[in-house]
Scaffold this active site. Structure first.
Site, PDB file in Angstrom:
ATOM      1  N   GLY A  25     -32.865 -23.202  41.370  1.00 25.18           N
ATOM      2  CA  GLY A  25     -33.571 -23.665  40.164  1.00 25.18           C
ATOM      3  C   GLY A  25     -32.962 -22.925  38.989  1.00 25.18           C
ATOM      4  N   GLY A  36     -23.280 -21.306  35.684  1.00 25.79           N
ATOM      5  CA  GLY A  36     -23.830 -21.532  34.341  1.00 25.79           C
ATOM      6  C   GLY A  36     -25.092 -20.698  34.135  1.00 25.79           C
ATOM      7  N   ASP A  37     -25.873 -20.557  35.194  1.00 19.37           N
ATOM      8  CA  ASP A  37     -27.112 -19.776  35.092  1.00 19.37           C
ATOM      9  C   ASP A  37     -26.795 -18.297  34.918  1.00 19.37           C
ATOM     10  OD1 ASP A  37     -28.403 -22.165  35.535  1.00 19.37           O
ATOM     11  OD2 ASP A  37     -28.442 -21.871  37.699  1.00 19.37           O
TER      12      ASP A  37
HETATM   13  O1  RIB Z   1     -27.538 -24.351  38.376  1.00 17.30           O
HETATM   14  C1  RIB Z   1     -27.650 -24.356  39.767  1.00 17.30           C
HETATM   15  C2  RIB Z   1     -29.011 -24.788  40.181  1.00 17.30           C
HETATM   16  O2  RIB Z   1     -29.203 -26.138  39.797  1.00 17.30           O
HETATM   17  C3  RIB Z   1     -29.255 -24.751  41.670  1.00 17.30           C
HETATM   18  O3  RIB Z   1     -29.804 -23.547  42.098  1.00 17.30           O
HETATM   19  C4  RIB Z   1     -30.172 -25.946  41.903  1.00 17.30           C
HETATM   20  O4  RIB Z   1     -31.434 -25.583  42.365  1.00 17.30           O
HETATM   21  C5  RIB Z   1     -30.258 -26.669  40.565  1.00 17.30           C
HETATM   22  O5  RIB Z   1     -31.411 -26.387  39.896  1.00 17.30           O
END
Ligand code: RIB
Length: 303
Positions: free
Chosen positions: A39, A253-254
């Site tokens: 997520g 990206g996260d």
């Molecule tokens: O950015 C990667 C994430 O996108 C994954 O962890 C997946 O759950 C989606 O939300």
């Protein structure tokens, strides 16, 4: 250090690793299977907390084995959970992720409980926002609460960062709520409805976003690095030189967004914060999993 609040989604990532991402109608034999925390908002919260950020996460989950995995992770990383709503009538979301041998992925996400986030939920946790100086969100939570939260964050004098992933419509009026906008090339193409291929295209795209009222634009370019622009300066930054091979880009990206928020929280200059975030994102691609791949502050010293 300034405090950070993040609104977003937690899901359990069901990952299938194989030679390729199957095409439509195709079945392939995979090589590995992994269930891990994911997520985008949650991954960003983990990234920021592992870098010693002071992070509160705002979301909604169910009461099941997947949310147990989330709370265990937040406890280990030090993410503040007082604004995580747990509703036993709802199920925690899941994502199906296909990963190929070069670390590329294709993702389908069902947000579950987080799809039920409403403005009232944010009102009930407005203290979290009020106590923060930096607010970060993405486009996985429902549009209504995402935009409402950006408005409230501005009202309470937070710096706002919107990572527009997955790319979904934003009303033209709402771009002015964004201090830092962090699309990748594909997302930038979606919002501007045009192809972005060359350096000139990238520069023009950033200018188009600035004209919409966004204060600072960061276009992430994968292995090509990033491009930054505001009304005073603009520059390209190359991707960080990695010591190990890329095995999974899920969550890169996260990692970038979480680390950039920490850079701002530590009052780094924009260029320094971007260099830091680039490095963190790069390192995350050398590990498997989304949240699991977020590096700890101590690991950065070896790079
Ligand atoms: O950015 C990667 C994430 O996108 C994954 O962890 C997946 O759950 C989606 O939300």
């Amino acid at each position: 250090m300034k405090s950070i609040s993040i609104l977003g989604v937690f899901v359990a990532d069901l990952c299938f690793i194989g030679d390729k991402i199957p095409s439509k109608g195709q079945t392939i034999l995979g090589k590995k299977h992994l269930v891990g925390p994911g997520g985008k908002g949650s991954n960003q919260a983990i990234a920021a907390a592992r870098l010693n950020g002071d992070v509160s996460f705002i979301t909604k989950v169910g009461k099941d084995s997947h949310s147990e995995m989330a709370f265990k992770l937040y406890k280990e990383a030090g993410v503040k959970t007082h604004s995580i709503i747990q509703d036993e009538k709802l199920f925690t979301g899941v994502a199906g992720i296909m990963i190929d041998k070069d670390g590329n992925n294709a993702i389908s996400i069902v947000s579950g409980a987080a799809e039920e986030l409403v403005n009232k939920d944010l009102d009930n946790h407005i203290e979290t926002l009020k106590k923060s100086e930096i607010f970060l969100t993405q486009m996985e939570a429902p549009d209504e609460i995402t935009i409402y939260a950006l408005k409230k964050a501005r009202e309470h004098k937070c710096l706002t960062i919107l990572n527009p992933a997955p790319a979904r419509e934003i009303d033209e009026d709402n771009f002015k709520l964004i201090d830092f906008f962090t699309p990748n090339e594909t997302e930038a193409e979606f919002y501007l409805n045009k192809n972005i291929k060359t350096e000139t295209d990238i520069k023009n795209a950033a200018n188009d976003f600035l004209k919409k009222g966004i204060k600072n634009v960061i276009i992430t370019l994968g292995e090509k690095g990033i491009y930054f622009a505001n009304n005073k300066e603009n520059f390209f930054l190359e991707a960080h030189n990695l010591k190990e091979p890329v095995i999974d880009t899920t969550g890169a990206g996260d990692a970038f967004n979480g680390a950039f928020a920490v850079g701002l929280a530590n009052a780094l200059e924009i260029k320094e914060a971007l260099t830091y975030a680039n490095k963190v994102a790069g390192i995350s691609t050398t590990k498997l999993g989304a949240a699991a791949s977020m590096p700890f502050a101590s690991e950065l010293e070896n790079y």
